[in-house]
Design a protein around this motif. Structure first.
Motif, PDB file in Angstrom:
ATOM      1  N   LYS B 144       0.810  -1.221   0.000  1.00 31.95           N
ATOM      2  CA  LYS B 144       0.000   0.000   0.000  1.00 31.95           C
ATOM      3  C   LYS B 144       0.844   1.271   0.000  1.00 31.95           C
ATOM      4  O   LYS B 144       0.302   2.374  -0.153  1.00 31.95           O
ATOM      5  N   LEU B 150      -5.196   3.770   6.861  1.00 34.89           N
ATOM      6  CA  LEU B 150      -5.620   2.489   6.275  1.00 34.89           C
ATOM      7  C   LEU B 150      -6.823   1.919   7.028  1.00 34.89           C
ATOM      8  O   LEU B 150      -6.924   2.069   8.253  1.00 34.89           O
ATOM      9  N   ASP B 219      -8.877  -1.667   2.869  1.00 37.42           N
ATOM     10  CA  ASP B 219      -7.616  -1.494   2.134  1.00 37.42           C
ATOM     11  C   ASP B 219      -6.770  -2.766   2.209  1.00 37.42           C
ATOM     12  O   ASP B 219      -6.019  -3.082   1.289  1.00 37.42           O
ATOM     13  N   ILE B 220      -6.901  -3.439   3.344  1.00 36.79           N
ATOM     14  CA  ILE B 220      -6.201  -4.715   3.575  1.00 36.79           C
ATOM     15  C   ILE B 220      -7.197  -5.674   4.218  1.00 36.79           C
ATOM     16  O   ILE B 220      -7.941  -5.282   5.125  1.00 36.79           O
ATOM     17  N   ASP B 257      -7.657  -1.970  -5.289  1.00 38.81           N
ATOM     18  CA  ASP B 257      -6.315  -1.921  -4.681  1.00 38.81           C
ATOM     19  C   ASP B 257      -6.345  -2.417  -3.224  1.00 38.81           C
ATOM     20  O   ASP B 257      -5.519  -2.027  -2.403  1.00 38.81           O
ATOM     21  N   TYR B 259      -5.663  -5.532  -0.707  1.00 35.66           N
ATOM     22  CA  TYR B 259      -4.812  -6.728  -0.753  1.00 35.66           C
ATOM     23  C   TYR B 259      -5.173  -7.715   0.355  1.00 35.66           C
ATOM     24  O   TYR B 259      -5.530  -7.301   1.462  1.00 35.66           O
ATOM     25  N   ARG B 279      -4.789  -9.301  -6.335  1.00 32.87           N
ATOM     26  CA  ARG B 279      -4.857  -8.758  -4.979  1.00 32.87           C
ATOM     27  C   ARG B 279      -4.536  -9.807  -3.906  1.00 32.87           C
ATOM     28  O   ARG B 279      -4.414  -9.473  -2.733  1.00 32.87           O
TER      29      ARG B 279
END
Lengths: 307, 307, 307
Positions: B144, B150, B219-220, B257, B259, B279
């Motif tokens: 990232k 995040l 985001d994650i 985006d 992951y 991803r």
């Protein structure tokens, strides 16, 4: 081609040269870091012994060589019924030197007879463990500056301990060595050690059962473990065991320049309170074990220090 | 001398330097291939963990160093009753740094107290596994480009998973981190994490039991396994387990985006059909694990990149 | 990226190039001692096989590379239920090439499908063991100077022995090869070998049950073990076993330039009195195994001899 199967395979002179080399290695370690580049040590451990195996591996890596092998019989071909003679002939194709630990007495000797590479006995049953003896000699010489004119106390199980028997055999070759053999009556050194080794060589020795009484005279105290199962009855064990545990109080009775050794692992025969005493040398002894194995590998591979 | 026993042993600044070094290693791998020449890593694994052990070994070999050790307690001296304190003092004679995995909580801490070399905790029981946390941090930062700002989804067994607890503890030190905690009600994060870590640090977090609902904001996504034996009854397990299996359909709900990470090994909590999604970063994470361990070894050995 | 999964993965021409490289390695060993500097071999042995594993490790060390891995499934993550596909993707982050031994047929093939690094099948169940076959080919070519125009005796258990089947498959690609298949009737080669391999390729072969009768015609005698449990009854076993034990008396019947091979370990099917015969080449064969694995690693890593 030379092997090392028994502690006395090397003559007094050869042992001296080996210890000299080990001393030079200790003093000039970086100069030896590439002398065995491209050489391979096989560690063939048919029974586990982490300490001994890792000591050999550290020694070879310190010399710039590399290591392969196995750490227990389970992961070896021994379970497929292959003889030691066949295994060593194959290993001779894979490595330049090997260290073998085997539960059967004499296995390293058989291996040496068929090997294309030098074989080091890393312990065969209750029989021999020559690199322990060399470690002990180097430790004593480094700590005391000599191998002559010493009063050596050996304490604990002197009846079954092969380490102690080997060390006695090795030390009687030096001059003016006096032994104080400290053990419960049940665990005295065997008769053949007393007669064929000590008396036959005119070595002065005293047997006593009190560690306290022995302490003041010692230059070196070599401790070993007293295992409960060696005693005839529980009563004797309870009565005797505390006499053979080294603690701070006993250390006060010793000379200022007396050093304590132990082949390790210890269980409780040396109290942890002794560890910080500057005379406690049993962990330093592990370091000497690496240096002496480096010297041994170089000697058997006929590798010299670079000019 | 520094050790790494807990994920938070390094300050925020030190962690940043470590991650910077890991990043430079990733970008300039060949420049690091000799920085640990002549250094030895001991891998002391009292319980097996191939992935972690080999990651450490790969790291040390990549740096030009060498490796010795054992991969299970069976082949170690532990069975002879030796204490961790004694073992590490001997190992200090054999190696320059060690990574220890032990079933008992606190064993690496005991080792560090007696060690002559840096000790890395490679997992002590259900307690700590700091190099996994460093791996996770490096993975997130590399994927990232930042560790601030995040939204992190943590999914699966949040009650017992030490990996998740350590990661939360590590991430609350960064700015503007928001957690979405996705789990069945039975497996929510423990109260002390909610109170002493999240609320005490004013961290925004939501607890939810639907992975589908969480996906769009993440985001994650950090996946962990939901073990059947953690559930109170079979019925609940069957009802809930599918909600926590990541598949293609769920991935469609996520950002382009976002992951996916996973400490591995996975069993079935990520469908193999996700593996080809760009991803899916859980195998790349294993690579980051090598880089961060390289950086860690260099840091603890105080070895620098050559100019 | 190439893998080696089956003995016939390499064409006749590619096999020739590999054997040429192995021969050059034998003749100029020191020139190859750094060609794999910085490369890592992972030995993934899900079942123990010391000989094969150490042969690979010796090969990689001889090339200047290094080694990591595990020697039995116990100390691997396999016990945690991880798939071979996941394991190899992680190992691809740790090493540059791997050798895999697995009890399940086809496991190395699965690994190859997901691997980021070349996979060498080091034996998968009773299925394939291609580096043994390459070792056998190199041994024959080095000892006899050719792989054409040879009468090859295969003796022992020809029914279940995968080594023998692979060797037959590999040798039928050469010109003017004649086989003498020596076994008890119960242990003859399977029908598909006779029909689909030998007859389909117009290969001359004779099946006989007397090793004595076969001896005079042989250029190579490839011995394998006759296991007692393969026989239908004890009586047959006792009657037949001695016919398939190679001894000095039988060796007298053979040509002066006939060579004896054996994949090892042997149990008693070759009498130790034969070991000193200059035609006994089964230990030299272990050496060829190292050379051929060195050539294979170089080939798969696309590493060339330095100019």
């Amino acid at each position: 081609m030379r092997h090392l199967l028994n502690p006395l395979d090397f003559s007094l002179e050869e042992t001296g040269q080996l210890l000299d080399l080990a001393k030079d290695i200790e003093d000039n370690l970086p100069e030896y870091s590439h002398v065995c580049n491209g050489k391979k040590l096989a560690t063939l451990f048919y029974e586990p012994s982490t300490r001994t195996r890792l000591s050999f591996e550290a020694a070879m890596l310190n010399l710039g060589g590399s290591v392969l092998g196995f750490s227990s019989a389970d992961s070896s071909s021994a379970s497929k019924g292959e003889s030691v003679a066949d295994t060593i002939r194959v290993i001779s194709c894979y490595a330049d030197i090997c260290a073998m630990r085997h539960p059967k007495e004499g296995a390293p000797l058989v291996a040496a007879n068929y090997s294309g590479i030098p074989v080091i006995n890393a312990g065969d049953g209750g029989h021999q463990h020559p690199t322990q003896t060399l470690t002990d000699l180097l430790s004593i010489r480094s700590l005391k500056g000599r191998l002559n004119d010493l009063t050596i106390g050996l304490c604990g199980d002197l009846k079954f301990g092969r380490t102690v028997h080997s060390l006695i055999n090795a030390l009687v070759r030096y001059e003016n060595i006096k032994f104080i053999l400290i053990s419960p009556p049940e665990l005295r050194v065997p008769e053949y050690i007393r007669e064929d080794v000590l008396r036959a060589n005119n070595i002065e020795f005293i047997e006593m059962d009190s560690l306290d009484d022995a302490m003041p005279d010692l230059d070196i105290l070599y401790m070993t473990r007293v295992q409960k199962e060696r005693f005839f009855n529980e009563e004797d064990y309870i009565r005797l065991k505390d006499c053979y545990i080294l603690d701070k109080k006993k250390m006060k009775l010793a000379k200022e320049d007396m050093y304590v050794l132990h082949p390790l692992p210890r269980v409780n025969e040396i109290s942890v309170e002794v560890d910080d005493d500057k005379r406690a040398a049993y962990f330093k002894q592990a370091q000497y074990g690496v240096y002496v194995r480096m010297a041994l590998i170089m000697t058997l591979l006929e590798v010299n220090k670079p000019c």
